[in-house]
Enzyme design. Sequence first.
Site, PDB file in Angstrom:
ATOM      1  N   CYS A 159     -20.447  16.066  10.404  1.00 44.32           N
ATOM      2  CA  CYS A 159     -19.160  16.663  10.785  1.00 44.32           C
ATOM      3  C   CYS A 159     -18.823  16.388  12.255  1.00 44.32           C
ATOM      4  O   CYS A 159     -17.678  16.047  12.580  1.00 44.32           O
ATOM      5  CB  CYS A 159     -19.162  18.156  10.496  1.00 44.32           C
ATOM      6  SG  CYS A 159     -20.642  19.016  11.056  1.00 44.32           S
TER       7      CYS A 159
HETATM    8  N1  LIG Z   1     -22.179  22.449   6.400  1.00 43.35           N
HETATM    9  C1  LIG Z   1     -21.500  21.446   6.928  1.00 43.35           C
HETATM   10  O1  LIG Z   1     -20.523  21.652   7.663  1.00 43.35           O
HETATM   11  C2  LIG Z   1     -21.887  20.046   6.657  1.00 43.35           C
HETATM   12  C3  LIG Z   1     -22.977  19.716   5.896  1.00 43.35           C
HETATM   13  N2  LIG Z   1     -23.315  18.413   5.702  1.00 43.35           N
HETATM   14  C4  LIG Z   1     -24.494  18.075   4.934  1.00 43.35           C
HETATM   15  O2  LIG Z   1     -24.409  18.529   3.591  1.00 43.35           O
HETATM   16  C5  LIG Z   1     -25.709  18.860   3.108  1.00 43.35           C
HETATM   17  C6  LIG Z   1     -25.678  20.287   2.589  1.00 43.35           C
HETATM   18  O3  LIG Z   1     -25.406  21.152   3.677  1.00 43.35           O
HETATM   19  P1  LIG Z   1     -24.913  22.633   3.493  1.00 43.35           P
HETATM   20  O4  LIG Z   1     -24.065  22.758   2.303  1.00 43.35           O
HETATM   21  O5  LIG Z   1     -24.402  23.054   4.790  1.00 43.35           O
HETATM   22  O6  LIG Z   1     -26.302  23.363   3.194  1.00 43.35           O
HETATM   23  P2  LIG Z   1     -26.549  24.742   2.432  1.00 43.35           P
HETATM   24  O7  LIG Z   1     -27.826  25.273   2.960  1.00 43.35           O
HETATM   25  O8  LIG Z   1     -25.346  25.583   2.485  1.00 43.35           O
HETATM   26  O9  LIG Z   1     -26.783  24.304   0.915  1.00 43.35           O
HETATM   27  C7  LIG Z   1     -27.886  23.550   0.528  1.00 43.35           C
HETATM   28  C8  LIG Z   1     -27.819  23.262  -0.961  1.00 43.35           C
HETATM   29  O10 LIG Z   1     -28.908  22.408  -1.307  1.00 43.35           O
HETATM   30  C9  LIG Z   1     -29.734  23.040  -2.271  1.00 43.35           C
HETATM   31  N3  LIG Z   1     -31.140  22.767  -1.927  1.00 43.35           N
HETATM   32  C10 LIG Z   1     -31.871  23.309  -0.949  1.00 43.35           C
HETATM   33  N4  LIG Z   1     -33.110  22.771  -0.920  1.00 43.35           N
HETATM   34  C11 LIG Z   1     -33.153  21.872  -1.924  1.00 43.35           C
HETATM   35  C12 LIG Z   1     -34.139  20.992  -2.415  1.00 43.35           C
HETATM   36  N5  LIG Z   1     -35.357  20.963  -1.875  1.00 43.35           N
HETATM   37  N6  LIG Z   1     -33.835  20.214  -3.474  1.00 43.35           N
HETATM   38  C13 LIG Z   1     -32.625  20.263  -4.031  1.00 43.35           C
HETATM   39  N7  LIG Z   1     -31.629  21.096  -3.608  1.00 43.35           N
HETATM   40  C14 LIG Z   1     -31.899  21.865  -2.557  1.00 43.35           C
HETATM   41  C15 LIG Z   1     -29.426  24.507  -2.209  1.00 43.35           C
HETATM   42  O11 LIG Z   1     -29.678  25.042  -3.496  1.00 43.35           O
HETATM   43  P3  LIG Z   1     -30.288  26.517  -3.724  1.00 43.35           P
HETATM   44  O12 LIG Z   1     -29.351  27.431  -3.048  1.00 43.35           O
HETATM   45  O13 LIG Z   1     -30.308  26.666  -5.209  1.00 43.35           O
HETATM   46  O14 LIG Z   1     -31.661  26.504  -3.132  1.00 43.35           O
HETATM   47  C16 LIG Z   1     -27.939  24.487  -1.833  1.00 43.35           C
HETATM   48  O15 LIG Z   1     -27.168  24.315  -2.994  1.00 43.35           O
HETATM   49  C17 LIG Z   1     -26.689  18.656   4.274  1.00 43.35           C
HETATM   50  O16 LIG Z   1     -27.283  17.403   4.200  1.00 43.35           O
HETATM   51  C18 LIG Z   1     -25.762  18.749   5.468  1.00 43.35           C
HETATM   52  O17 LIG Z   1     -26.262  18.081   6.543  1.00 43.35           O
HETATM   53  C19 LIG Z   1     -22.567  17.401   6.214  1.00 43.35           C
HETATM   54  C20 LIG Z   1     -21.481  17.661   6.986  1.00 43.35           C
HETATM   55  C21 LIG Z   1     -21.043  19.022   7.265  1.00 43.35           C
HETATM   56  C1  LIG Z   2     -23.347  24.597  13.657  1.00 45.11           C
HETATM   57  C2  LIG Z   2     -24.448  23.689  13.209  1.00 45.11           C
HETATM   58  O1  LIG Z   2     -25.607  24.041  13.223  1.00 45.11           O
HETATM   59  N1  LIG Z   2     -24.088  22.481  12.790  1.00 45.11           N
HETATM   60  C3  LIG Z   2     -25.012  21.514  12.287  1.00 45.11           C
HETATM   61  C4  LIG Z   2     -24.247  20.283  11.888  1.00 45.11           C
HETATM   62  C5  LIG Z   2     -24.504  19.955  10.455  1.00 45.11           C
HETATM   63  C6  LIG Z   2     -23.731  18.746   9.951  1.00 45.11           C
HETATM   64  O2  LIG Z   2     -22.619  18.695   9.700  1.00 45.11           O
HETATM   65  O3  LIG Z   2     -24.268  17.628   9.884  1.00 45.11           O
HETATM   66  P1  LIG Z   2     -25.395  17.018   9.027  1.00 45.11           P
HETATM   67  O4  LIG Z   2     -24.755  16.623   7.745  1.00 45.11           O
HETATM   68  O5  LIG Z   2     -25.905  15.862   9.769  1.00 45.11           O
HETATM   69  O6  LIG Z   2     -26.387  18.116   8.882  1.00 45.11           O
HETATM   70  C7  LIG Z   2     -26.044  21.119  13.335  1.00 45.11           C
HETATM   71  O7  LIG Z   2     -25.732  21.083  14.513  1.00 45.11           O
HETATM   72  O8  LIG Z   2     -27.141  20.734  12.928  1.00 45.11           O
END
Ligand SMILES: NC(=O)C1=CN([C@@H]2O[C@H](COP(=O)(O)OP(=O)(O)OC[C@H]3O[C@@H](n4cnc5c(N)ncnc54)[C@H](OP(=O)(O)O)[C@@H]3O)[C@@H](O)[C@H]2O)C=CC1
Ligand SMILES: CC(=O)N[C@@H](CCC(=O)OP(=O)(O)O)C(=O)O
Length: 355
Positions: A159
Site C-alpha cells: 500500500c
Molecule cells: N492491510 C492492508 O492494508 C494491506 C495488506 N496487504 C497484504 O495482504 C495480505 C493480507 O493482509 P491483511 O488482510 O491485512 O491481513 P489480516 O491479518 O487482516 O488477514 C490475514 C488473513 O490470512 C489468513 N491467514 C493467516 N495465517 C495464515 C496461514 N498461515 N495460512 C493461510 N492463511 C492464513 C487469515 O485467516 P484466519 O483469520 O482464518 O487465520 C486471514 O484471513 C498480506 O500479505 C498483506 O501484506 C497488502 C496491501 C495492503
Molecule cells: C500500518 C501498518 O502497519 N502498515 C503495514 C503495511 C502493510 C502493507 O500494506 O503492505 P504489505 O502488503 O507489504 O504488508 C506495515 O507498515 O507493515
Amino acid sequence: MHDRVWSCIVSTGQTWTVGVTGATGYAGGEVCRLLAAHPNLQLAGVHANSSAGRRLGELQPHLLPYADMTVLPSDAASLSGYDVVVLALPHGESAAIAAQLPEDTVVIDCGADHRLNDPAAWARWYGNEHAGSWPYGLPELLGQREKLAGARRIAVPGCYPTSVTLALAPALVAGLVEPEVVVVAASGTSGAGKSAKPHLLGSEVMGSVSAYGVGGVHRHTPEMIQNLSQAAGTSVGVSFTPTLVPMSRGILATSSAKLAPGTDADSARAAYEKAYADEPFVHLLPEGQWPTTSQVLGANTVALQIAVDADAGRLVVVAAVDNLTKGTGGAALQCANLALGLPETTGLPLVGVAP
Ligand SMILES: NC(=O)C1=CN([C@@H]2O[C@H](COP(=O)(O)OP(=O)(O)OC[C@H]3O[C@@H](n4cnc5c(N)ncnc54)[C@H](OP(=O)(O)O)[C@@H]3O)[C@@H](O)[C@H]2O)C=CC1
Ligand SMILES: CC(=O)N[C@@H](CCC(=O)OP(=O)(O)O)C(=O)O
C-alpha cells in the site's frame, strides 16, 4: 465451492469464478466487498486459516451477500477449480500455494512474495528464499500495463509503494528531480491487518500518532526503490518513514526530492498533467486543493497534488490512497480485469465514502 451466491449485480456477458483466500482478513474482505459490485467476477468460495469451517457472516458482517458462505481451508487442493484465485495471506504463505495452482488460473497475490525482482533484495528484507518475481500489479507505472494484459500471475503492490510510486514516478520519468527522495507517510491501522497486536489496541492508537520502521528498515523501501528506479532509468535512493495514525483506513504520503536544474512550477505541473491525463484512477487535483484520505475512502483512486518549494529547492508531492482499495483489494481486481481482457475499470468504484 458455493454454486449459488446471492449477488446485487446482474451480470451481462461472460463471468469468471473467483476464490479468495485470506477472506476473513482486511485485504481479502475488501476483495470480497468489491466483488459484490463486479459484473463479470463471481465470488465462488472464501478460504482462510484458523477460521475455516465458520460462517463468513460471523467474521465479516459487512459482506451481507456472502454471509452464509462457509470459510474453507487455504490449501492448494481447496483452491483449485476457480478461474481466478486471490491470495490475501501473510507474507511467505502465498508462494507455496501458488506454485501448486494450475498454470492457466489467474492468480493475484496481495502479499509480498512475488513483488521484488532481485533475489538478494528479497533475502535481505524478508530473510528466506526468493520465490521468483511476477508481473507487478501497478498498471499506471510506465510500461507495466502491457505486462499485466493476459498475465496469469500478478503481484499486487504494497500500500505504501502504491502511493509513493504514483506520487513520484512522473517527476522521475521527466527528470524533474534528483534521484534521491524523502517520504513520510501516515497510515491507518487496517494497514497492519486484523490479527490482535498490542500496539494496535484502541487505547494505544487513539489520540496519538507514532512513527515506526524509522531509519531505512521498513520492508517497503526496496519495493519503492525498485519502482522508482524503473521510472527514473537509474538507481533511486529512498528515505522512508511510516507513521501510524488514529484512523482505520487510508494513507497520506508526503514525498519530496531536490529539483533538477530548470524545473519550475509550470514544468512540474505539465509533467504530472501529461502523465495522468488518461489514467482513470489517478487524479491530479486542481491547483490549491490538497489530498485527504477521506476523499478516496472505499474508492479505487489516488488523489495527488504537487508543489514546487523554490526556497528549499524541492518538489513536494502529497498522495492519498485507501490502503485497502487502490492500496490492495481494488488493485487486485484492476489487475484481474487486465488479465482477463476486461476493460480495466470494470466494477471498480471511483466514488469515495465521505465524510
Ligand atoms: N492491510 C492492508 O492494508 C494491506 C495488506 N496487504 C497484504 O495482504 C495480505 C493480507 O493482509 P491483511 O488482510 O491485512 O491481513 P489480516 O491479518 O487482516 O488477514 C490475514 C488473513 O490470512 C489468513 N491467514 C493467516 N495465517 C495464515 C496461514 N498461515 N495460512 C493461510 N492463511 C492464513 C487469515 O485467516 P484466519 O483469520 O482464518 O487465520 C486471514 O484471513 C498480506 O500479505 C498483506 O501484506 C497488502 C496491501 C495492503
Ligand atoms: C500500518 C501498518 O502497519 N502498515 C503495514 C503495511 C502493510 C502493507 O500494506 O503492505 P504489505 O502488503 O507489504 O504488508 C506495515 O507498515 O507493515
